[in-house]
Design a protein around this motif. Structure first.
Motif, PDB file in Angstrom:
ATOM      1  N   THR A  78      24.290 -20.631 -89.302  1.00 18.32           N
ATOM      2  CA  THR A  78      23.832 -21.782 -88.523  1.00 18.32           C
ATOM      3  C   THR A  78      24.819 -22.943 -88.608  1.00 18.32           C
ATOM      4  O   THR A  78      25.204 -23.516 -87.585  1.00 18.32           O
ATOM      5  CB  THR A  78      22.436 -22.225 -89.002  1.00 18.32           C
ATOM      6  OG1 THR A  78      21.538 -21.120 -88.890  1.00 18.32           O
ATOM      7  CG2 THR A  78      21.910 -23.392 -88.196  1.00 18.32           C
TER       8      THR A  78
ATOM      9  N   ARG B 297      17.333 -20.943 -84.567  1.00 13.37           N
ATOM     10  CA  ARG B 297      16.873 -20.862 -83.181  1.00 13.37           C
ATOM     11  C   ARG B 297      17.269 -22.115 -82.403  1.00 13.37           C
ATOM     12  O   ARG B 297      17.787 -22.044 -81.293  1.00 13.37           O
ATOM     13  CB  ARG B 297      15.350 -20.677 -83.126  1.00 13.37           C
ATOM     14  CG  ARG B 297      14.817 -20.446 -81.701  1.00 13.37           C
ATOM     15  CD  ARG B 297      13.305 -20.605 -81.614  1.00 13.37           C
ATOM     16  NE  ARG B 297      12.877 -21.961 -81.948  1.00 13.37           N
ATOM     17  CZ  ARG B 297      13.060 -23.032 -81.162  1.00 13.37           C
ATOM     18  NH1 ARG B 297      13.643 -22.913 -79.995  1.00 13.37           N
ATOM     19  NH2 ARG B 297      12.638 -24.219 -81.550  1.00 13.37           N
ATOM     20  N   SER B 298      17.056 -23.269 -82.993  1.00  8.90           N
ATOM     21  CA  SER B 298      17.377 -24.535 -82.328  1.00  8.90           C
ATOM     22  C   SER B 298      18.879 -24.682 -82.076  1.00  8.90           C
ATOM     23  O   SER B 298      19.302 -25.092 -80.988  1.00  8.90           O
ATOM     24  CB  SER B 298      16.900 -25.719 -83.163  1.00  8.90           C
ATOM     25  OG  SER B 298      15.507 -25.723 -83.274  1.00  8.90           O
TER      26      SER B 298
ATOM     27  N   VAL C 100      14.945 -20.116 -90.130  1.00 11.29           N
ATOM     28  CA  VAL C 100      14.858 -19.373 -88.870  1.00 11.29           C
ATOM     29  C   VAL C 100      14.739 -20.349 -87.702  1.00 11.29           C
ATOM     30  O   VAL C 100      15.417 -20.195 -86.675  1.00 11.29           O
ATOM     31  CB  VAL C 100      13.690 -18.362 -88.900  1.00 11.29           C
ATOM     32  CG1 VAL C 100      13.490 -17.715 -87.538  1.00 11.29           C
ATOM     33  CG2 VAL C 100      13.934 -17.303 -89.978  1.00 11.29           C
ATOM     34  N   GLU C 101      13.897 -21.350 -87.833  1.00 14.01           N
ATOM     35  CA  GLU C 101      13.718 -22.335 -86.765  1.00 14.01           C
ATOM     36  C   GLU C 101      15.006 -23.123 -86.528  1.00 14.01           C
ATOM     37  O   GLU C 101      15.367 -23.417 -85.380  1.00 14.01           O
ATOM     38  CB  GLU C 101      12.568 -23.288 -87.093  1.00 14.01           C
ATOM     39  CG  GLU C 101      12.378 -24.411 -86.095  1.00 14.01           C
ATOM     40  CD  GLU C 101      12.171 -23.942 -84.656  1.00 14.01           C
ATOM     41  OE1 GLU C 101      12.477 -24.725 -83.736  1.00 14.01           O
ATOM     42  OE2 GLU C 101      11.714 -22.799 -84.424  1.00 14.01           O
TER      43      GLU C 101
ATOM     44  N   GLU D 256      23.282 -15.195 -75.704  1.00 18.39           N
ATOM     45  CA  GLU D 256      21.862 -15.235 -75.351  1.00 18.39           C
ATOM     46  C   GLU D 256      21.106 -14.039 -75.927  1.00 18.39           C
ATOM     47  O   GLU D 256      20.014 -14.202 -76.484  1.00 18.39           O
ATOM     48  CB  GLU D 256      21.709 -15.280 -73.829  1.00 18.39           C
ATOM     49  CG  GLU D 256      22.135 -16.603 -73.241  1.00 18.39           C
ATOM     50  CD  GLU D 256      22.172 -16.601 -71.714  1.00 18.39           C
ATOM     51  OE1 GLU D 256      22.052 -17.704 -71.144  1.00 18.39           O
ATOM     52  OE2 GLU D 256      22.314 -15.527 -71.104  1.00 18.39           O
TER      53      GLU D 256
ATOM     54  N   ARG E  95      21.098 -22.255 -81.917  1.00 17.32           N
ATOM     55  CA  ARG E  95      21.540 -21.256 -80.942  1.00 17.32           C
ATOM     56  C   ARG E  95      21.142 -21.675 -79.529  1.00 17.32           C
ATOM     57  O   ARG E  95      21.914 -21.502 -78.590  1.00 17.32           O
ATOM     58  CB  ARG E  95      20.965 -19.889 -81.302  1.00 17.32           C
ATOM     59  CG  ARG E  95      21.302 -18.742 -80.332  1.00 17.32           C
ATOM     60  CD  ARG E  95      22.786 -18.609 -79.982  1.00 17.32           C
ATOM     61  NE  ARG E  95      23.671 -18.299 -81.055  1.00 17.32           N
ATOM     62  CZ  ARG E  95      24.193 -17.112 -81.328  1.00 17.32           C
ATOM     63  NH1 ARG E  95      23.879 -16.074 -80.575  1.00 17.32           N
ATOM     64  NH2 ARG E  95      25.038 -16.967 -82.329  1.00 17.32           N
ATOM     65  N   GLN E  96      19.967 -22.233 -79.362  1.00 15.17           N
ATOM     66  CA  GLN E  96      19.573 -22.698 -78.025  1.00 15.17           C
ATOM     67  C   GLN E  96      20.495 -23.823 -77.544  1.00 15.17           C
ATOM     68  O   GLN E  96      20.837 -23.890 -76.369  1.00 15.17           O
ATOM     69  CB  GLN E  96      18.111 -23.138 -78.012  1.00 15.17           C
ATOM     70  CG  GLN E  96      17.165 -21.960 -78.064  1.00 15.17           C
ATOM     71  CD  GLN E  96      15.711 -22.367 -78.051  1.00 15.17           C
ATOM     72  OE1 GLN E  96      15.311 -23.363 -78.625  1.00 15.17           O
ATOM     73  NE2 GLN E  96      14.892 -21.558 -77.384  1.00 15.17           N
TER      74      GLN E  96
ATOM     75  N   SER F 116      18.322 -11.574 -83.188  1.00 11.78           N
ATOM     76  CA  SER F 116      18.296 -12.230 -84.498  1.00 11.78           C
ATOM     77  C   SER F 116      16.885 -12.616 -84.897  1.00 11.78           C
ATOM     78  O   SER F 116      16.454 -12.349 -86.036  1.00 11.78           O
ATOM     79  CB  SER F 116      19.170 -13.485 -84.477  1.00 11.78           C
ATOM     80  OG  SER F 116      20.495 -13.162 -84.181  1.00 11.78           O
ATOM     81  N   LEU F 117      16.150 -13.239 -83.985  1.00  5.39           N
ATOM     82  CA  LEU F 117      14.788 -13.662 -84.311  1.00  5.39           C
ATOM     83  C   LEU F 117      13.899 -12.472 -84.646  1.00  5.39           C
ATOM     84  O   LEU F 117      13.052 -12.558 -85.545  1.00  5.39           O
ATOM     85  CB  LEU F 117      14.197 -14.485 -83.165  1.00  5.39           C
ATOM     86  CG  LEU F 117      14.874 -15.839 -82.920  1.00  5.39           C
ATOM     87  CD1 LEU F 117      14.261 -16.527 -81.718  1.00  5.39           C
ATOM     88  CD2 LEU F 117      14.835 -16.726 -84.155  1.00  5.39           C
TER      89      LEU F 117
ATOM     90  N   LEU G 108      20.175 -14.129 -79.681  1.00  3.53           N
ATOM     91  CA  LEU G 108      19.058 -14.969 -80.121  1.00  3.53           C
ATOM     92  C   LEU G 108      17.819 -14.117 -80.330  1.00  3.53           C
ATOM     93  O   LEU G 108      17.211 -14.158 -81.407  1.00  3.53           O
ATOM     94  CB  LEU G 108      18.793 -16.101 -79.128  1.00  3.53           C
ATOM     95  CG  LEU G 108      17.626 -17.026 -79.484  1.00  3.53           C
ATOM     96  CD1 LEU G 108      17.814 -17.656 -80.858  1.00  3.53           C
ATOM     97  CD2 LEU G 108      17.464 -18.090 -78.412  1.00  3.53           C
ATOM     98  N   GLU G 109      17.427 -13.337 -79.329  1.00  2.00           N
ATOM     99  CA  GLU G 109      16.241 -12.481 -79.461  1.00  2.00           C
ATOM    100  C   GLU G 109      16.430 -11.432 -80.549  1.00  2.00           C
ATOM    101  O   GLU G 109      15.519 -11.175 -81.343  1.00  2.00           O
ATOM    102  CB  GLU G 109      15.901 -11.822 -78.129  1.00  2.00           C
ATOM    103  CG  GLU G 109      15.309 -12.779 -77.128  1.00  2.00           C
ATOM    104  CD  GLU G 109      14.071 -13.510 -77.643  1.00  2.00           C
ATOM    105  OE1 GLU G 109      13.197 -12.874 -78.268  1.00  2.00           O
ATOM    106  OE2 GLU G 109      13.993 -14.730 -77.435  1.00  2.00           O
TER     107      GLU G 109
END
Length: 170
Positions: free
Chosen positions: A68, A116-117, A112-113, A31, A119-120, A37-38, A34-35
């Motif tokens: 990814t 994010r997807s 990037v998106e 978790e 990883r979520q 990395s972004l 994620l932050e």
């Protein structure tokens, strides 16, 4: 939470990644990554995302695509074994995956998106994992692996490549 994987829970080469994860709470690491990395990716421009640190190395776009895609593959392994499937899973060849992705033709924000997807989705998988699922295991790439080890590998693999991104590319 679930504790750290023991040496018998994965092939020795995977401990390169497992050992990069501090503590026992792998979900908290996944978790927080994620932050982290972004935030790092936000500072990379479209032009910079095409950078390679050596002529024969992946571009930043290819590196993120690799992280990814590998996370997708490893999370599928965790899903497969945690749900009780006994069938062995094939190996994952990063070079075949990288060549097939054509990552340099995809714009940086899309990479990037996608990360994010994915990883979520990984976070949801592990957040909702039944206790028994963490202890299950199977054969992937002709090696025994536990679901717990797979989670640590996902976190450690990302940590490994984020370190390379910071040290060699940026």
């Amino acid at each position: 939470m679930i504790g750290r994987p023991q040496p018998i829970e994965a092939a020795p080469n995977y401990f390169l990644y497992i050992d990069q994860v501090a503590g026992d709470d792998v979900l908290a690491v996944i978790e927080s990554q994620l932050e982290e990395s972004l935030s790092l990716f936000a500072g990379i421009s479209e032009e910079t995302s095409q950078r390679r640190y050596a002529p024969d190395k992946w571009s930043i776009r290819q590196l993120l695509n690799h992280v990814t895609d590998t996370e997708r593959a490893f999370a599928f392994r965790a899903l497969w074994f945690s749900r009780g499937f006994a069938t062995s899973l094939p190996g994952y060849d990063q070079n075949i995956a990288a060549a097939g992705a054509e990552a340099d033709s995809v714009l940086w924000p899309a990479h990037v998106e996608e990360f994010r997807s994915v990883r979520q989705s990984t976070i949801s998988l592990f957040r909702n994992m039944p206790a028994e699922g963490w202890t299950r295991s199977g054969i992937a790439s002709d090696n025994y692996i536990t679901v717990r080890a797979q989670a640590f590998i996902i976190a450690g693999h990302a940590a490994h490549h984020l370190k390379i991104l910071r040290e060699r590319y940026l």
